[in-house]
Every structure is written in structure tokens, then in C-alpha cells.
Design a protein around this motif. Structure first.
Motif, PDB file in Angstrom:
ATOM      1  N   PRO A 114       0.815  -1.225   0.000  1.00 54.71           N
ATOM      2  CA  PRO A 114       0.000   0.000   0.000  1.00 54.71           C
ATOM      3  C   PRO A 114       0.842   1.266   0.000  1.00 54.71           C
ATOM      4  CG  PRO A 114      -0.687  -1.498   1.759  1.00 54.71           C
ATOM      5  CD  PRO A 114       0.510  -2.097   1.144  1.00 54.71           C
ATOM      6  N   ILE A 115       1.968   1.238   0.738  1.00 55.80           N
ATOM      7  CA  ILE A 115       2.748   2.472   0.800  1.00 55.80           C
ATOM      8  C   ILE A 115       3.303   2.848  -0.563  1.00 55.80           C
ATOM      9  CG2 ILE A 115       3.390   2.131   3.211  1.00 55.80           C
ATOM     10  CD1 ILE A 115       6.135   1.283   2.267  1.00 55.80           C
ATOM     11  N   ILE A 136       0.626   4.889  -2.570  1.00 48.45           N
ATOM     12  CA  ILE A 136       0.538   6.266  -2.092  1.00 48.45           C
ATOM     13  C   ILE A 136       1.792   7.034  -2.454  1.00 48.45           C
ATOM     14  CG2 ILE A 136       0.307   7.700  -0.055  1.00 48.45           C
ATOM     15  CD1 ILE A 136      -1.257   5.470   1.226  1.00 48.45           C
ATOM     16  N   GLY A 137       2.942   6.405  -2.275  1.00 47.80           N
ATOM     17  CA  GLY A 137       4.194   7.064  -2.625  1.00 47.80           C
ATOM     18  C   GLY A 137       4.236   7.452  -4.089  1.00 47.80           C
ATOM     19  N   VAL A 141       2.270  10.622  -4.680  1.00 44.07           N
ATOM     20  CA  VAL A 141       2.964  11.839  -4.245  1.00 44.07           C
ATOM     21  C   VAL A 141       4.229  12.063  -5.063  1.00 44.07           C
ATOM     22  CG1 VAL A 141       3.959  13.015  -2.251  1.00 44.07           C
ATOM     23  CG2 VAL A 141       2.098  11.415  -1.930  1.00 44.07           C
ATOM     24  N   GLY A 142       4.755  11.007  -5.639  1.00 42.34           N
ATOM     25  CA  GLY A 142       6.069  11.068  -6.257  1.00 42.34           C
ATOM     26  C   GLY A 142       6.122  11.713  -7.620  1.00 42.34           C
ATOM     27  N   VAL A 146       0.926  13.041   6.494  1.00 43.83           N
ATOM     28  CA  VAL A 146       1.912  12.407   5.618  1.00 43.83           C
ATOM     29  C   VAL A 146       2.727  13.467   4.894  1.00 43.83           C
ATOM     30  CG1 VAL A 146       2.189  11.097   3.495  1.00 43.83           C
ATOM     31  CG2 VAL A 146       0.695  10.247   5.280  1.00 43.83           C
ATOM     32  N   SER A 164       5.201  15.174   7.215  1.00 37.24           N
ATOM     33  CA  SER A 164       6.383  14.371   7.547  1.00 37.24           C
ATOM     34  C   SER A 164       7.300  14.264   6.339  1.00 37.24           C
ATOM     35  CB  SER A 164       5.972  12.984   8.034  1.00 37.24           C
ATOM     36  OG  SER A 164       5.291  12.269   7.030  1.00 37.24           O
ATOM     37  N   GLY A 216       8.692  10.923  -2.456  1.00 32.56           N
ATOM     38  CA  GLY A 216       7.551  10.101  -2.825  1.00 32.56           C
ATOM     39  C   GLY A 216       7.882   9.134  -3.939  1.00 32.56           C
ATOM     40  N   VAL A 250       9.733   6.137  -2.576  1.00 29.31           N
ATOM     41  CA  VAL A 250       8.869   5.179  -1.887  1.00 29.31           C
ATOM     42  C   VAL A 250       7.866   4.555  -2.851  1.00 29.31           C
ATOM     43  CG1 VAL A 250       7.292   4.893   0.060  1.00 29.31           C
ATOM     44  CG2 VAL A 250       9.098   6.587   0.186  1.00 29.31           C
ATOM     45  N   ALA A 281       9.095   7.502  10.620  1.00 31.07           N
ATOM     46  CA  ALA A 281       7.847   8.233  10.852  1.00 31.07           C
ATOM     47  C   ALA A 281       7.070   8.397   9.552  1.00 31.07           C
ATOM     48  CB  ALA A 281       8.148   9.599  11.472  1.00 31.07           C
ATOM     49  N   VAL A 282       7.783   8.710   8.484  1.00 28.97           N
ATOM     50  CA  VAL A 282       7.122   8.855   7.185  1.00 28.97           C
ATOM     51  C   VAL A 282       6.473   7.545   6.775  1.00 28.97           C
ATOM     52  CG1 VAL A 282       7.527   9.125   4.723  1.00 28.97           C
ATOM     53  CG2 VAL A 282       8.529  10.751   6.321  1.00 28.97           C
ATOM     54  N   LEU A 283       7.207   6.457   6.901  1.00 29.69           N
ATOM     55  CA  LEU A 283       6.674   5.164   6.487  1.00 29.69           C
ATOM     56  C   LEU A 283       5.485   4.774   7.356  1.00 29.69           C
ATOM     57  CD1 LEU A 283      10.011   3.271   5.787  1.00 29.69           C
ATOM     58  CD2 LEU A 283       8.463   4.369   4.166  1.00 29.69           C
ATOM     59  N   SER A 310       3.363   6.808   8.820  1.00 33.89           N
ATOM     60  CA  SER A 310       2.183   7.599   8.445  1.00 33.89           C
ATOM     61  C   SER A 310       1.639   7.139   7.093  1.00 33.89           C
ATOM     62  CB  SER A 310       2.533   9.088   8.407  1.00 33.89           C
ATOM     63  OG  SER A 310       3.502   9.360   7.423  1.00 33.89           O
ATOM     64  N   LEU A 311       2.529   6.683   6.222  1.00 29.34           N
ATOM     65  CA  LEU A 311       2.057   6.146   4.953  1.00 29.34           C
ATOM     66  C   LEU A 311       1.255   4.873   5.173  1.00 29.34           C
ATOM     67  CD1 LEU A 311       5.117   6.727   2.600  1.00 29.34           C
ATOM     68  CD2 LEU A 311       2.818   7.623   2.301  1.00 29.34           C
ATOM     69  N   MET A 312       1.711   4.036   6.090  1.00 31.17           N
ATOM     70  CA  MET A 312       0.974   2.809   6.387  1.00 31.17           C
ATOM     71  C   MET A 312      -0.383   3.133   6.988  1.00 31.17           C
ATOM     72  SD  MET A 312       3.919   0.330   7.881  1.00 31.17           S
ATOM     73  CE  MET A 312       5.189  -0.330   6.784  1.00 31.17           C
ATOM     74  N   LEU A 320      -2.164   5.701   6.475  1.00 32.83           N
ATOM     75  CA  LEU A 320      -3.043   6.162   5.404  1.00 32.83           C
ATOM     76  C   LEU A 320      -3.432   5.012   4.490  1.00 32.83           C
ATOM     77  CD1 LEU A 320      -4.374   8.620   4.277  1.00 32.83           C
ATOM     78  CD2 LEU A 320      -2.297   9.147   3.016  1.00 32.83           C
ATOM     79  N   GLY A 321      -2.502   4.103   4.265  1.00 25.31           N
ATOM     80  CA  GLY A 321      -2.792   2.979   3.386  1.00 25.31           C
ATOM     81  C   GLY A 321      -3.836   2.041   3.965  1.00 25.31           C
ATOM     82  N   ARG A 333      -6.287   2.812   5.831  1.00 24.60           N
ATOM     83  CA  ARG A 333      -7.625   3.396   5.879  1.00 24.60           C
ATOM     84  C   ARG A 333      -8.456   2.956   4.689  1.00 24.60           C
ATOM     85  NH1 ARG A 333      -8.563   9.759   5.567  1.00 24.60           N
ATOM     86  NH2 ARG A 333      -7.883   9.215   3.475  1.00 24.60           N
ATOM     87  N   ARG A 334      -7.786   2.798   3.555  1.00 24.82           N
ATOM     88  CA  ARG A 334      -8.532   2.435   2.361  1.00 24.82           C
ATOM     89  C   ARG A 334      -8.660   0.927   2.208  1.00 24.82           C
ATOM     90  NH1 ARG A 334      -5.735   4.003  -2.151  1.00 24.82           N
ATOM     91  NH2 ARG A 334      -3.882   3.643  -0.904  1.00 24.82           N
TER      92      ARG A 334
END
Lengths: 225, 225
Positions: free
Chosen positions: A5-6, A9-10, A13-14, A81, A84, B10, B13, B80-82, B84-86, B88-89, B91-92
Motif C-alpha cells: 500500500p505504501i 501512495i508514494g 505523491v512522487g 503524511v 512528515s 515520494g 517510496v 515516521a514517514v513510512l 504515516s504512509l501505512m 493512510l494505506g 484506511r482504504r
DNA sequence: ACGATAATTCGATGGAGAACGAATCGTGGA
DNA sequence: TCCACGATTCGTTCTCCATCGAATTATCGT
């Protein structure tokens, strides 16, 4: 090998154009598709495809109004996100750190609350004067804090017991210190904008203090802007 | 139109193979290039290129040891970034939420501290028994907390006054609640592993409590695992 | 010194997706 | 009703980069 999943999302944003659009939305306002296309420097068709992917991925929420489509960030988690990511991005590119006097570092909106030096000073003030307390892992208003918010005419009671966290800390990417987020932080920023203590500066996230704001921050928070 | 910093991170990742490697490193351990290549399901050459980009981008740090190259996460901010990405991931994709009994949701390592239900319960315990206090925006040990850590033979004094934050809260992506992070959280997890209260489960992030661990968590933290 | 293993570099290939022009859809205003 | 404008869809082009085979470099063990 499935994609985690990450990664999805990455990837959203990327992409530079998408990142510019997300960055433009970081002030919490809603923008139309055309405005976002201009911000990213791409045509409307391309922007439309990007916006569809971002909305589909949950990073943006869409509100139709007539023939306009207003996009805003998908929620607090999305803003977290991006914050951070900015924090991590600043660590390497010392470019922005080299100009610590920029208006955005002085005061800016972070999603729906106040960030920058003023945001940090505000939390320090609330903290130093004993206006906020911590009950376990939660941030709460102390009796003196409740009084202060009543003076400011902010109905803090209505913010409690909602799904959204009442008050939390958000790490400031430019100052490397915490500022106030959550419902209470959002209410404060809304108050500052409504009462014109702060005004938005053009199309950036920067917030400029007015004379009235300078007086207010000094009087209520003992902050000299 | 220049590419903003968040886009470059982004993009790093956002590539599935790279995301799998980062995910494998989320337990805080250091892995060799070949191990990471296997985890991601790609050849060593490809992995080498990915790892170079990740290291160059500051997401990974590299430690040479003989003919091996050990990679680990670049720091707390990266974790921390990873995280927060998880968050968010999840949630869906309600897929992972549908299996709340998985070992990883029970207890896992998050970078260098403890996460999952056990991590949340641990913070609740420390909090409920008055072992931690908040001095302003900082988390500190109370006198009773200092005593507890002394009993556990953890030298909490040496963790203070370092560049790294002594103790902070980290939002748990599976439980949606806070657990303990920072130097204190790292010391606790290290203690649990050294004294075999918890053992790593294969190649995953999951941590399994031993009998000794069950006794320890009950005795010192009043947690029944 | 010499194979064995870890890791990297180089070159070529292929595929995903970002970009835009042109056409189409949908809504609001005259 | 018709036009204007915001936004989307479609088809095409093109760039970027992930991937792997082969060759090279580096380090360990014997």
C-alpha cells in the motif's frame, strides 16, 4: 510480488505535477481543477487525469459546485503524511533552511492550523502559561485555558467528544518543534483569520499578521510578533 | 516548474520493489543487499541500483562490513514517514483490518520500538500507573516511573540530554492509538529482546511473547498477554 | 596466490504513464 | 434556445526508468 500500500501512495505523491498540486492544497483551502493545473504548470487535461488518480487514491476529496470542481486534502492523515515528507525533505536540501526569514517560516497555515515560528510560539505560550494540560496521552485545556478561550469567544466545548482528536501536537518541518494541531488548533486559526489577526498572503501558505493581530497576540498570548 | 522535495521522496517510496525493501527494514534491523533483493523479488543488479538511489536520497544508511553491505533505515524521521504512509494505506484497504488477529497486529517492532496491541497496552499501562508525566510538550518519567525502570535495570538517565528525543508518541497504524517511541521506547524494546520477553518471528516484524515475557508483562506492567 | 561469494557497473530492452491536441460532456448565463 | 466556459475522455507520442544478462570490482577464506 504484489505492490504494498505504501508504494501506491508514494507513487501518487512522487510525481512532480501531483506533488505541486498537493503542496498548493496544504493550506487547507479548496481549489478548482483549473487553478491546480496552473499551479502545477500543466494543461487542464493532464491535471484532470492526475486529480482523478489522487481522488481515487483517497488523497483528495472532491466537492462539486456548479460547473466547478473543488478539491481539498482528503483529511488530517493526508496532511500528516505530507508534513512528515516535508520534514524529511528539508533535512537534506538546506536550501530552504538557508532562508530562515522567509514569510512562510514566520507564519503559515498547515492544513487547517497554524505553523511556523508563530505556531510554535503559540504552543509555547499556551504551555508556559499553564493553559493546556495533558491527561494521559491526551491534550486538554486547563481551567485557565478554558477561560482564555472563552475570552477569545471560541466555543471549545463543541469541539470535544467529536471523532476528531480535540488537540494534538504536529511536528513543524521548518522549526523542528511542535505546534498545536487538532480541532483546537483549527479553531484557533479560524479565529485568527475571521478576526483578521492574520491575513493570507497571495497564493502562498504564508500568513501575515495585521496590526490588530500584533496587539491580540501580545495581549492574549504575550507574543511579540 | 521545478520538482518539490516531497516528490523526490515520494518517487523513491512509490516504486513497488523499493517499497518492499523499505517495508522489510521497518523492524529496525539491518539487512544485506542480497537479502533485500530476495525480499523484493528482484535480481541483485536491480536491487543494487535501487539501494543506491535510496541511500543517496537519505532514506537508508549504509554500513560496510567486509564484503557485505548492511542497509538500515536512515533515521527516526524516515520511520515516521513510512508509519504515516501505512496509517493512510490501511484506511482504504480494509483487507488488513479484516484480520485483526494477525501476529503483527498483536505485537511488532516499529523501527526500534514496540508497536501493535502490546505497544499500545504498554503505553496505557505506563500512563495509567502514573509512570510517565508530561512537562509541557515533553514526555518524562515520574518518580515511580524512574523506580520501575531501575527495577528493570534500564539506565534511563543515559538516554536523557541526547540529540534524540527522550520519549515521544507514535501513532500506531493498526490500532489507531499511540504507543511509546523515542529513546525510551527503543530502550524498552531492546530490554524485552535481550531478556527474551519477546522473540522475533521469522522474517516478519511480528514479535511473539515467551512465557518469561508473559510473567514479566504481568508483574511489571499489569498486562496479560 | 586462487577460487568463491557479495556487490556493482554497463548496455540493451521493454513497459508504464505523463503529456498534449482534438473532440465531447455538463452546467450556468443571456 | 444557444453560447460560453469548466472539465473530462480519447488517441497518440515520447520520455523515463525498472529490469536483466554479462562483465567487472572487491573482499573473504583457504
Amino acid at each position: 510480488m504484489e505492490t504494498p500500500p505504501i508504494a501506491s501512495i508514494g507513487a501518487l505523491v512522487g510525481e512532480p505535477a501531483r506533488a505541486l498540486m498537493l503542496d498548493a492544497l496544504m493550506d487547507g483551502r479548496a481549489l478548482t481543477a483549473s487553478e491546480l493545473a496552473d499551479r502545477a504548470g500543466i494543461t487542464r487535461q493532464t491535471a484532470s487525469a492526475h486529480l482523478a488518480r489522487l481522488t481515487d487514491g483517497g488523497l483528495l476529496s472532491l466537492e462539486r459546485q456548479g460547473r466547478h470542481r473543488y478539491f481539498r486534502l482528503g483529511g488530517e492523515e493526508v496532511a500528516a503524511v505530507l508534513e512528515s515528507l516535508m520534514l524529511l525533505g528539508e533535512r537534506r536540501s538546506s536550501a530552504a533552511l538557508a532562508r530562515p526569514r522567509s514569510p512562510e517560516r514566520c507564519a503559515r497555515s498547515c492544513y487547517d492550523h497554524l505553523a511556523g515560528r508563530l505556531g510554535v510560539a503559540l504552543l509555547d505560550s499556551l504551555d508556559g502559561q499553564g493553559h493546556i494540560e495533558t491527561c494521559g496521552t491526551r491534550l486538554l485545556l486547563s481551567p485557565s485555558g478554558e477561560k482564555l478561550f472563552a475570552q477569545l469567544d471560541i466555543d471549545w466545548r463543541s469541539l470535544q467528544h467529536r471523532r476528531r482528536s480535540f488537540a494534538r501536537l504536529c511536528l513543524d518541518w521548518s522549526e523542528r518543534r511542535h505546534h498545536l494541531a487538532g480541532a483546537l488548533g483549527a479553531a484557533l486559526l479560524a479565529h485568527f483569520l475571521e478576526n483578521r489577526w492574520l491575513v493570507r498572503s497571495g497564493e502562498t501558505r504564508a500568513l501575515m499578521p495585521t496590526d490588530r493581530g500584533r496587539r491580540g497576540f501580545g495581549e492574549y498570548f504575550e507574543i511579540s510578533v
